[in-house]
Design a protein around this motif. Structure first.
Motif, PDB file in Angstrom:
ATOM      1  N   LYS A 145      96.666  20.369  72.250  1.00 16.20           N
ATOM      2  CA  LYS A 145      95.292  20.406  72.768  1.00 16.20           C
ATOM      3  C   LYS A 145      95.236  20.876  74.221  1.00 16.20           C
ATOM      4  N   LYS A 146      96.372  20.802  74.911  1.00 18.15           N
ATOM      5  CA  LYS A 146      96.417  21.339  76.270  1.00 18.15           C
ATOM      6  C   LYS A 146      96.173  22.849  76.259  1.00 18.15           C
ATOM      7  N   PHE A 147      96.626  23.504  75.190  1.00 15.66           N
ATOM      8  CA  PHE A 147      96.524  24.951  75.096  1.00 15.66           C
ATOM      9  C   PHE A 147      95.324  25.389  74.257  1.00 15.66           C
ATOM     10  N   ASN A 148      94.752  24.435  73.505  1.00 17.72           N
ATOM     11  CA  ASN A 148      93.533  24.729  72.741  1.00 17.72           C
ATOM     12  C   ASN A 148      92.753  23.438  72.534  1.00 17.72           C
ATOM     13  N   PRO A 149      91.789  23.145  73.430  1.00 17.36           N
ATOM     14  CA  PRO A 149      90.995  21.910  73.301  1.00 17.36           C
ATOM     15  C   PRO A 149      90.212  21.842  71.995  1.00 17.36           C
ATOM     16  N   GLN A 150      90.006  22.992  71.336  1.00 16.55           N
ATOM     17  CA  GLN A 150      89.257  23.042  70.073  1.00 16.55           C
ATOM     18  C   GLN A 150      90.181  22.972  68.860  1.00 16.55           C
ATOM     19  N   LEU A 151      91.401  22.497  69.064  1.00 17.37           N
ATOM     20  CA  LEU A 151      92.373  22.415  67.984  1.00 17.37           C
ATOM     21  C   LEU A 151      91.806  21.639  66.792  1.00 17.37           C
ATOM     22  N   LYS A 152      92.028  22.166  65.610  1.00 15.55           N
ATOM     23  CA  LYS A 152      91.550  21.524  64.387  1.00 15.55           C
ATOM     24  C   LYS A 152      92.707  20.793  63.699  1.00 15.55           C
ATOM     25  N   LEU A 153      92.420  19.585  63.184  1.00 11.42           N
ATOM     26  CA  LEU A 153      93.428  18.771  62.497  1.00 11.42           C
ATOM     27  C   LEU A 153      92.998  18.555  61.054  1.00 11.42           C
ATOM     28  N   LEU A 154      93.894  18.875  60.131  1.00  7.55           N
ATOM     29  CA  LEU A 154      93.637  18.645  58.712  1.00  7.55           C
ATOM     30  C   LEU A 154      94.788  17.839  58.128  1.00  7.55           C
ATOM     31  N   GLY A 155      94.466  16.735  57.481  1.00  8.57           N
ATOM     32  CA  GLY A 155      95.477  15.909  56.839  1.00  8.57           C
ATOM     33  C   GLY A 155      95.351  15.961  55.330  1.00  8.57           C
TER      34      GLY A 155
END
Length: 591
Positions: A145-155
């Motif tokens: 998230k440091k490099f992409n605050p809009q990071l998406k997480l899928l579990g």
């Protein structure tokens, strides 16, 4: 698809394509973490491969065991695409490609190799994620998230719950709420029931037989927060019952006569060695956490080739292990984890030629329902059954534990808060932002702002004012000479001098009473806050305007559990009424 890329070896089933579409739809409008629930054997690796193929930017696929990493990677390669492997167990550290399949342990130890922008992280077996910010998963998420605050997480998982936490997500796409508290995932965007897979022939039917010749009794042991038991305590108990283990193994051998592959889940390493001693030596293999990787791989290969019939293990083959011919699961270990229990049984549900079912024998008395596991509020007692209770505000059909009469009419239920969800506003519907319905069937009122709170709350959710613990409240009252506390077994309502008289009945026949003038607006409001709001177990809260309206339904009001009164001259004046009590004191008519 370009001509240079060969067609994949696999074609997505309808439900797998639906899961992919649900993911694309969700992440087009939201960055909130999401989870997909697919039963073991439903083909999560194909869903992952399809999503990875569609990705246009860099993504990371995480798993916790090398078998899952290899499985997910191989399905992706079937598209003719190139993906990196990053796992110490596989002796590869490739992080430069668009798609990387990695071990969570290896990534957490080498965060510097992931100091670049990723658009998506996919987590296989995501029920393993805790909310501890120092966990390996959370460290990885923080780094990316440091490099992409809009990071998406899928579990993805077959079991969306965790010991000590309950459900791992908050909101379900069908419109209900699983948790009022923050969870690792915000939304469940797709779910496929186990029964669906079995009825349509995608999985082997489990045949659970409750006929063990002998059974361990682990009820005297205490489990930790993860549902596991002390190895020392378990070994001590098993030492005292050697004949039980022998009898169990003899029955396993007898039942396995017509079976092809038997997996036995032992409680401890010592226990596993004892079990192996009672099984045919030439047909038995043992795998523990201490088994060397090369030996483990060789034993698993022999088992899959059906050169070994009995595979005994201790907590190492519960996820990521794929041997479709397994048709007999013997559980000899205790657990309080629904997730672990389902993962164990899932090892035997994959399809194989000439395999009609999978025999399940639970010799540890775990007693879980494979198709409807109890997660969250435990079953209050053996007579409780699931009941449907509609929310009077949002009309959501809640399913709570409750009690019914012989005709099925609900006598009472034990639900606290409506599990329905509502969109925050019309503008947020596309972004899938929702909130849990505020209606509470059981509540504690804040003395400062009158807000309704959960019955276990210590501070008001609205004003943060401290809410007196009912045990402290009762303890203080019992110490006073001019106070009286009764365990209320019921109430009766009647008319006295054109006022409403509420009589509180103690289990021993003692009484306390108070009057409400229903023609007085303040007293009428007070009665409605106390009793109208809880009318019919709060399932039909009503604002009563007249004495006659109250008396017409006098037998349908909910009684408090305790009533506290103080001496006023020659009379007792009711001061407090404790509803929905949970604490150390015995309630009326309880043993």
């Amino acid at each position: 698809m370009p001509e240079s890329v060969p067609k994949p070896l696999f074609k997505l089933r309808d439900y797998q394509q639906d899961a992919v579409e649900a993911t694309l739809t969700h992440f087009r409008h939201s960055n909130q973490p999401a989870v997909i629930v697919l039963p073991t054997g439903a083909g999560k690796s194909l869903v992952i491969a399809e999503l990875a193929k569609l990705a246009r930017r860099k993504i990371l696929v995480l798993a916790h065991v090398k078998e899952l990493i290899e499985q997910n990677h191989s399905k992706y390669l079937s598209y003719g695409l190139e993906g990196g492997l990053y796992s110490a167990g596989l002796k590869l550290k490739q992080s430069h490609l668009q798609v990387t399949f990695a071990s969570v342990q290896s990534v957490a130890r080498n965060l510097q190799d992931f100091a670049t922008e990723h658009s998506l992280v996919i987590i296989d077996e995501c029920h393993r994620i805790s909310d501890d910010e120092n966990s390996q998963y959370q460290k990885i998420f923080s780094q990316l998230k440091k490099f992409n605050p809009q990071l998406k997480l899928l579990g993805l998982t077959a079991t969306p719950y965790r010991m000590g936490m309950g459900w791992i997500y908050r909101y379900h796409y069908r419109g209900f709420c699983r948790s009022s508290e923050p969870r690792p995932f915000e939304h469940c965007i797709y779910e496929l029931p186990l029964q669906y897979m079995i009825k349509r022939g995608f999985l082997t039917p489990p045949r659970m037989i409750d006929a063990p010749i002998a059974q361990y009794d682990f009820s005297t042991l205490s489990a930790n927060q993860f549902g596991n038991y002390s190895e020392t305590d378990v070994n001590q108990l098993l030492v005292n019952h050697p004949r039980v283990t022998q009898a169990i193994c003899e029955q396993v051998i007898e039942l396995a006569a017509e079976r092809r592959g038997v997996m036995i889940f032992a409680a401890t390493v010592k226990h596993a060695h004892e079990v192996c001693g009672y099984l045919p030596e030439a047909e038995t293999a043992l795998i523990t956490g201490a088994t060397a990787n090369t030996e483990r791989d060789e034993l698993i290969h022999l088992f899959k080739q059906q050169k070994i019939k009995y595979l005994v293990n201790v907590a190492v083959l519960t996820t990521g292990f794929d041997a479709p011919h397994v048709d007999f699961i013997a559980i000899l270990r205790p657990t309080q984890s629904v997730s672990l229990f389902q993962q164990i049984i899932g090892r035997g549900l994959r399809l194989a030629e000439q395999k009609k079912d999978c025999l399940i024998m639970d010799y540890a008395g775990n007693g879980f329902d494979l198709f409807a596991p109890e997660v969250g509020q435990p079953k209050p007692d053996s007579s409780s059954v699931p009941v449907q209770v509609f929310c009077p505000v949002c009309e959501f059909a809640n399913i709570f534990w409750g009690k019914t009469d012989e005709e099925g009419h609900i006598l009472e239920h034990f639900g606290r808060r409506c599990q329905g969800t509502i969109a925050l506003n019309s503008a947020d519907k596309a972004s899938n932002k929702r909130a849990q319905c505020d209606f509470r069937f059981r509540f504690k009122e804040c003395p400062q702002c009158n807000a309704e709170n959960d019955i276990a709350a210590r501070n008001c959710h609205r004003c943060d004012h401290a809410i007196i613990d009912p045990d402290d409240q009762l303890k203080s009252a019992l110490k006073l000479k001019d106070a009286r506390v009764i365990r209320c077994a019921g109430i009766s309502l009647s008319e006295t001098k054109q006022k409403l008289k509420v009589i509180y009945h103690d289990e021993q026949g003692e009484e306390l009473s108070e009057l409400f003038d229903m023609q007085n607006s303040k007293q009428r409001k007070r009665f409605n806050n106390l009793f109208g709001r809880r009318f019919q177990q709060s399932s039909q809260p009503t604002e009563f305007k007249t004495l006659e309206a109250v008396l017409a339904v006098a037998d349908q009001f909910t009684a408090p559990d305790f009533v506290v009164a103080r001496k006023s001259g020659q009379f007792w004046r009711v001061q407090e009424r404790v509803f929905d009590y949970q604490g150390n004191y015995r309630k009326a008519n309880q043993l």
